[in-house]
Design a protein around this motif. Structure first.
Motif, PDB file in Angstrom:
ATOM      1  N   VAL A  14     -56.259   1.717 -15.195  1.00 36.78           N
ATOM      2  CA  VAL A  14     -55.849   1.287 -13.846  1.00 36.78           C
ATOM      3  C   VAL A  14     -56.523  -0.031 -13.483  1.00 36.78           C
ATOM      4  O   VAL A  14     -55.880  -0.940 -12.943  1.00 36.78           O
ATOM      5  N   ASP A  15     -57.810  -0.182 -13.799  1.00 35.32           N
ATOM      6  CA  ASP A  15     -58.522  -1.421 -13.498  1.00 35.32           C
ATOM      7  C   ASP A  15     -57.939  -2.608 -14.261  1.00 35.32           C
ATOM      8  O   ASP A  15     -57.717  -3.678 -13.694  1.00 35.32           O
ATOM      9  N   VAL A  16     -57.698  -2.432 -15.547  1.00 34.51           N
ATOM     10  CA  VAL A  16     -57.153  -3.515 -16.367  1.00 34.51           C
ATOM     11  C   VAL A  16     -55.755  -3.895 -15.892  1.00 34.51           C
ATOM     12  O   VAL A  16     -55.415  -5.073 -15.789  1.00 34.51           O
ATOM     13  N   THR A  17     -54.945  -2.907 -15.566  1.00 32.27           N
ATOM     14  CA  THR A  17     -53.596  -3.188 -15.065  1.00 32.27           C
ATOM     15  C   THR A  17     -53.665  -3.966 -13.746  1.00 32.27           C
ATOM     16  O   THR A  17     -52.909  -4.924 -13.545  1.00 32.27           O
ATOM     17  N   GLY A  18     -54.560  -3.595 -12.868  1.00 28.46           N
ATOM     18  CA  GLY A  18     -54.722  -4.313 -11.601  1.00 28.46           C
ATOM     19  C   GLY A  18     -55.163  -5.752 -11.807  1.00 28.46           C
ATOM     20  O   GLY A  18     -54.660  -6.667 -11.139  1.00 28.46           O
ATOM     21  N   ILE A  19     -56.081  -5.983 -12.734  1.00 30.66           N
ATOM     22  CA  ILE A  19     -56.550  -7.341 -13.012  1.00 30.66           C
ATOM     23  C   ILE A  19     -55.430  -8.186 -13.602  1.00 30.66           C
ATOM     24  O   ILE A  19     -55.257  -9.352 -13.233  1.00 30.66           O
ATOM     25  N   VAL A  20     -54.643  -7.608 -14.506  1.00 28.67           N
ATOM     26  CA  VAL A  20     -53.520  -8.346 -15.099  1.00 28.67           C
ATOM     27  C   VAL A  20     -52.502  -8.717 -14.026  1.00 28.67           C
ATOM     28  O   VAL A  20     -52.014  -9.856 -13.965  1.00 28.67           O
ATOM     29  N   ILE A  21     -52.171  -7.784 -13.147  1.00 31.29           N
ATOM     30  CA  ILE A  21     -51.221  -8.074 -12.057  1.00 31.29           C
ATOM     31  C   ILE A  21     -51.790  -9.142 -11.134  1.00 31.29           C
ATOM     32  O   ILE A  21     -51.080 -10.073 -10.731  1.00 31.29           O
ATOM     33  N   TYR A  22     -53.071  -9.051 -10.799  1.00 34.05           N
ATOM     34  CA  TYR A  22     -53.702 -10.028  -9.910  1.00 34.05           C
ATOM     35  C   TYR A  22     -53.623 -11.437 -10.495  1.00 34.05           C
ATOM     36  O   TYR A  22     -53.209 -12.384  -9.825  1.00 34.05           O
ATOM     37  N   PHE A  23     -54.030 -11.602 -11.756  1.00 35.86           N
ATOM     38  CA  PHE A  23     -54.028 -12.935 -12.352  1.00 35.86           C
ATOM     39  C   PHE A  23     -52.618 -13.453 -12.607  1.00 35.86           C
ATOM     40  O   PHE A  23     -52.372 -14.656 -12.533  1.00 35.86           O
ATOM     41  N   THR A  24     -51.668 -12.576 -12.887  1.00 34.99           N
ATOM     42  CA  THR A  24     -50.286 -13.007 -13.048  1.00 34.99           C
ATOM     43  C   THR A  24     -49.752 -13.568 -11.728  1.00 34.99           C
ATOM     44  O   THR A  24     -49.109 -14.627 -11.709  1.00 34.99           O
ATOM     45  N   CYS A  25     -50.022 -12.887 -10.636  1.00 33.27           N
ATOM     46  CA  CYS A  25     -49.599 -13.387  -9.316  1.00 33.27           C
ATOM     47  C   CYS A  25     -50.323 -14.683  -8.973  1.00 33.27           C
ATOM     48  O   CYS A  25     -49.719 -15.621  -8.434  1.00 33.27           O
ATOM     49  N   ALA A  26     -51.608 -14.762  -9.264  1.00 27.12           N
ATOM     50  CA  ALA A  26     -52.374 -15.973  -8.954  1.00 27.12           C
ATOM     51  C   ALA A  26     -51.846 -17.169  -9.726  1.00 27.12           C
ATOM     52  O   ALA A  26     -51.674 -18.262  -9.166  1.00 27.12           O
ATOM     53  N   ILE A  27     -51.554 -16.996 -10.993  1.00 30.60           N
ATOM     54  CA  ILE A  27     -51.016 -18.104 -11.800  1.00 30.60           C
ATOM     55  C   ILE A  27     -49.638 -18.503 -11.297  1.00 30.60           C
ATOM     56  O   ILE A  27     -49.314 -19.689 -11.217  1.00 30.60           O
ATOM     57  N   ALA A  28     -48.807 -17.530 -10.942  1.00 27.15           N
ATOM     58  CA  ALA A  28     -47.466 -17.842 -10.441  1.00 27.15           C
ATOM     59  C   ALA A  28     -47.537 -18.644  -9.145  1.00 27.15           C
ATOM     60  O   ALA A  28     -46.778 -19.596  -8.948  1.00 27.15           O
ATOM     61  N   ILE A  29     -48.447 -18.290  -8.260  1.00 29.28           N
ATOM     62  CA  ILE A  29     -48.574 -19.007  -6.983  1.00 29.28           C
ATOM     63  C   ILE A  29     -49.214 -20.375  -7.190  1.00 29.28           C
ATOM     64  O   ILE A  29     -48.733 -21.390  -6.696  1.00 29.28           O
ATOM     65  N   LEU A  30     -50.305 -20.435  -7.950  1.00 27.70           N
ATOM     66  CA  LEU A  30     -51.024 -21.695  -8.114  1.00 27.70           C
ATOM     67  C   LEU A  30     -50.285 -22.695  -8.995  1.00 27.70           C
ATOM     68  O   LEU A  30     -50.495 -23.903  -8.865  1.00 27.70           O
ATOM     69  N   SER A  31     -49.409 -22.226  -9.867  1.00 25.14           N
ATOM     70  CA  SER A  31     -48.679 -23.167 -10.713  1.00 25.14           C
ATOM     71  C   SER A  31     -47.693 -23.998  -9.892  1.00 25.14           C
ATOM     72  O   SER A  31     -47.259 -25.052 -10.337  1.00 25.14           O
ATOM     73  N   GLN A  32     -47.351 -23.547  -8.717  1.00 25.71           N
ATOM     74  CA  GLN A  32     -46.471 -24.310  -7.833  1.00 25.71           C
ATOM     75  C   GLN A  32     -47.257 -25.209  -6.886  1.00 25.71           C
ATOM     76  O   GLN A  32     -46.675 -26.059  -6.223  1.00 25.71           O
ATOM     77  N   THR A  33     -48.564 -25.041  -6.812  1.00 19.47           N
ATOM     78  CA  THR A  33     -49.370 -25.829  -5.871  1.00 19.47           C
ATOM     79  C   THR A  33     -50.460 -26.602  -6.602  1.00 19.47           C
ATOM     80  O   THR A  33     -50.245 -27.715  -7.031  1.00 19.47           O
ATOM     81  N   ILE A  34     -51.607 -26.008  -6.751  1.00 19.12           N
ATOM     82  CA  ILE A  34     -52.772 -26.701  -7.299  1.00 19.12           C
ATOM     83  C   ILE A  34     -52.605 -27.041  -8.772  1.00 19.12           C
ATOM     84  O   ILE A  34     -52.988 -28.117  -9.214  1.00 19.12           O
ATOM     85  N   LEU A  35     -52.037 -26.138  -9.549  1.00 21.30           N
ATOM     86  CA  LEU A  35     -51.929 -26.343 -10.988  1.00 21.30           C
ATOM     87  C   LEU A  35     -50.653 -27.065 -11.400  1.00 21.30           C
ATOM     88  O   LEU A  35     -50.387 -27.214 -12.584  1.00 21.30           O
ATOM     89  N   ALA A  36     -49.857 -27.520 -10.439  1.00 20.37           N
ATOM     90  CA  ALA A  36     -48.593 -28.185 -10.761  1.00 20.37           C
ATOM     91  C   ALA A  36     -48.850 -29.502 -11.481  1.00 20.37           C
ATOM     92  O   ALA A  36     -49.832 -30.201 -11.215  1.00 20.37           O
ATOM     93  N   ASN A  37     -47.976 -29.811 -12.426  1.00 25.51           N
ATOM     94  CA  ASN A  37     -48.075 -31.089 -13.128  1.00 25.51           C
ATOM     95  C   ASN A  37     -47.741 -32.214 -12.172  1.00 25.51           C
ATOM     96  O   ASN A  37     -46.755 -32.152 -11.453  1.00 25.51           O
ATOM     97  N   ARG A  38     -48.540 -33.219 -12.192  1.00 25.22           N
ATOM     98  CA  ARG A  38     -48.329 -34.351 -11.298  1.00 25.22           C
ATOM     99  C   ARG A  38     -48.232 -35.624 -12.118  1.00 25.22           C
ATOM    100  O   ARG A  38     -48.956 -35.809 -13.076  1.00 25.22           O
ATOM    101  N   THR A  39     -47.336 -36.481 -11.677  1.00 28.06           N
ATOM    102  CA  THR A  39     -47.237 -37.789 -12.290  1.00 28.06           C
ATOM    103  C   THR A  39     -47.647 -38.819 -11.258  1.00 28.06           C
ATOM    104  O   THR A  39     -47.671 -38.548 -10.070  1.00 28.06           O
ATOM    105  N   GLY A  40     -47.949 -39.987 -11.707  1.00 31.80           N
ATOM    106  CA  GLY A  40     -48.316 -41.052 -10.783  1.00 31.80           C
ATOM    107  C   GLY A  40     -49.652 -41.656 -11.152  1.00 31.80           C
ATOM    108  O   GLY A  40     -50.185 -41.417 -12.222  1.00 31.80           O
ATOM    109  N   PRO A  41     -50.189 -42.465 -10.238  1.00 30.57           N
ATOM    110  CA  PRO A  41     -51.462 -43.116 -10.538  1.00 30.57           C
ATOM    111  C   PRO A  41     -52.571 -42.084 -10.693  1.00 30.57           C
ATOM    112  O   PRO A  41     -52.740 -41.233  -9.855  1.00 30.57           O
TER     113      PRO A  41
END
Length: 85
Positions: A14-41
Protein backbone atom coordinates in the motif's frame (compact mmCIF):
# COMPACT_ATOMS: atom_id res chain seq x y z
CA UNK A 1 0.48 -17.61 11.78
CA UNK A 2 0.04 -16.44 8.13
CA UNK A 3 -1.80 -13.26 9.16
CA UNK A 4 1.21 -11.87 11.05
CA UNK A 5 3.53 -12.33 8.07
CA UNK A 6 1.12 -10.90 5.47
CA UNK A 7 0.31 -7.68 7.35
CA UNK A 8 3.75 -6.05 6.80
CA UNK A 9 3.68 -7.13 3.15
CA UNK A 10 0.25 -5.56 2.60
CA UNK A 11 1.28 -2.38 4.39
CA UNK A 12 4.46 -2.13 2.30
CA UNK A 13 2.50 -2.75 -0.90
CA UNK A 14 0.00 0.00 0.00
CA UNK A 15 2.84 2.42 0.83
CA UNK A 16 4.72 1.74 -2.40
CA UNK A 17 1.55 2.07 -4.46
CA UNK A 18 0.77 5.41 -2.79
CA UNK A 19 4.27 6.73 -3.47
CA UNK A 20 4.10 5.67 -7.13
CA UNK A 21 0.72 7.39 -7.56
CA UNK A 22 1.99 10.52 -5.78
CA UNK A 23 5.10 10.89 -7.96
CA UNK A 24 3.19 10.08 -11.15
CA UNK A 25 0.73 12.90 -10.39
CA UNK A 26 3.56 15.25 -9.42
CA UNK A 27 5.46 14.62 -12.65
CA UNK A 28 2.29 15.03 -14.72
CA UNK A 29 1.52 18.39 -13.09
CA UNK A 30 5.08 19.74 -13.00
CA UNK A 31 5.88 18.71 -16.57
CA UNK A 32 3.36 21.32 -17.70
CA UNK A 33 4.79 24.06 -15.46
CA UNK A 34 8.21 24.01 -13.84
CA UNK A 35 9.69 21.08 -15.77
CA UNK A 36 8.37 22.21 -19.17
CA UNK A 37 10.91 22.54 -21.96
CA UNK A 38 11.62 26.15 -22.68
CA UNK A 39 13.24 27.76 -25.64
CA UNK A 40 14.66 31.23 -25.86
CA UNK A 41 17.54 33.17 -24.37
CA UNK A 42 19.22 31.04 -21.78
CA UNK A 43 22.72 32.40 -21.31
CA UNK A 44 24.34 35.79 -21.62
CA UNK A 45 28.05 36.40 -22.08
CA UNK A 46 30.32 39.08 -23.48
CA UNK A 47 33.18 39.09 -25.96
CA UNK A 48 35.47 42.11 -25.74
CA UNK A 49 32.79 43.94 -23.76
CA UNK A 50 30.01 43.29 -26.30
CA UNK A 51 27.10 41.38 -24.70
CA UNK A 52 25.67 38.32 -26.50
CA UNK A 53 22.76 35.97 -25.84
CA UNK A 54 22.62 32.22 -26.57
CA UNK A 55 19.25 30.80 -27.66
CA UNK A 56 18.61 27.13 -26.96
CA UNK A 57 16.18 24.54 -28.32
CA UNK A 58 13.84 22.34 -26.28
CA UNK A 59 16.72 19.98 -25.44
CA UNK A 60 18.85 22.80 -24.08
CA UNK A 61 21.31 22.80 -26.97
CA UNK A 62 22.44 26.14 -28.39
CA UNK A 63 20.89 26.96 -31.76
CA UNK A 64 21.55 30.71 -32.21
CA UNK A 65 23.80 33.43 -30.85
CA UNK A 66 22.72 37.03 -31.03
CA UNK A 67 24.05 40.40 -29.86
CA UNK A 68 21.99 41.37 -26.82
CA UNK A 69 21.27 44.88 -28.08
CA UNK A 70 20.41 43.79 -31.66
CA UNK A 71 18.48 40.52 -31.58
CA UNK A 72 17.51 40.81 -35.25
CA UNK A 73 21.05 39.66 -36.08
CA UNK A 74 21.24 35.95 -35.27
CA UNK A 75 24.12 33.58 -35.86
CA UNK A 76 23.06 29.95 -36.35
CA UNK A 77 24.93 27.29 -34.44
CA UNK A 78 24.88 24.23 -36.69
CA UNK A 79 27.36 21.92 -35.05
CA UNK A 80 27.51 21.83 -31.30
CA UNK A 81 30.47 20.02 -29.88
CA UNK A 82 32.00 20.58 -26.45
CA UNK A 83 35.53 21.92 -26.41
CA UNK A 84 38.28 19.34 -26.23
CA UNK A 85 40.03 19.05 -22.87
Amino acid sequence: DPATSSTPFVATLVDVTGIVIYFTCAIAILSQTILANRTGPSLQFSIDGAPYVIFTNEKGRPVQISPRDDQTTKIDVNDYAPASP
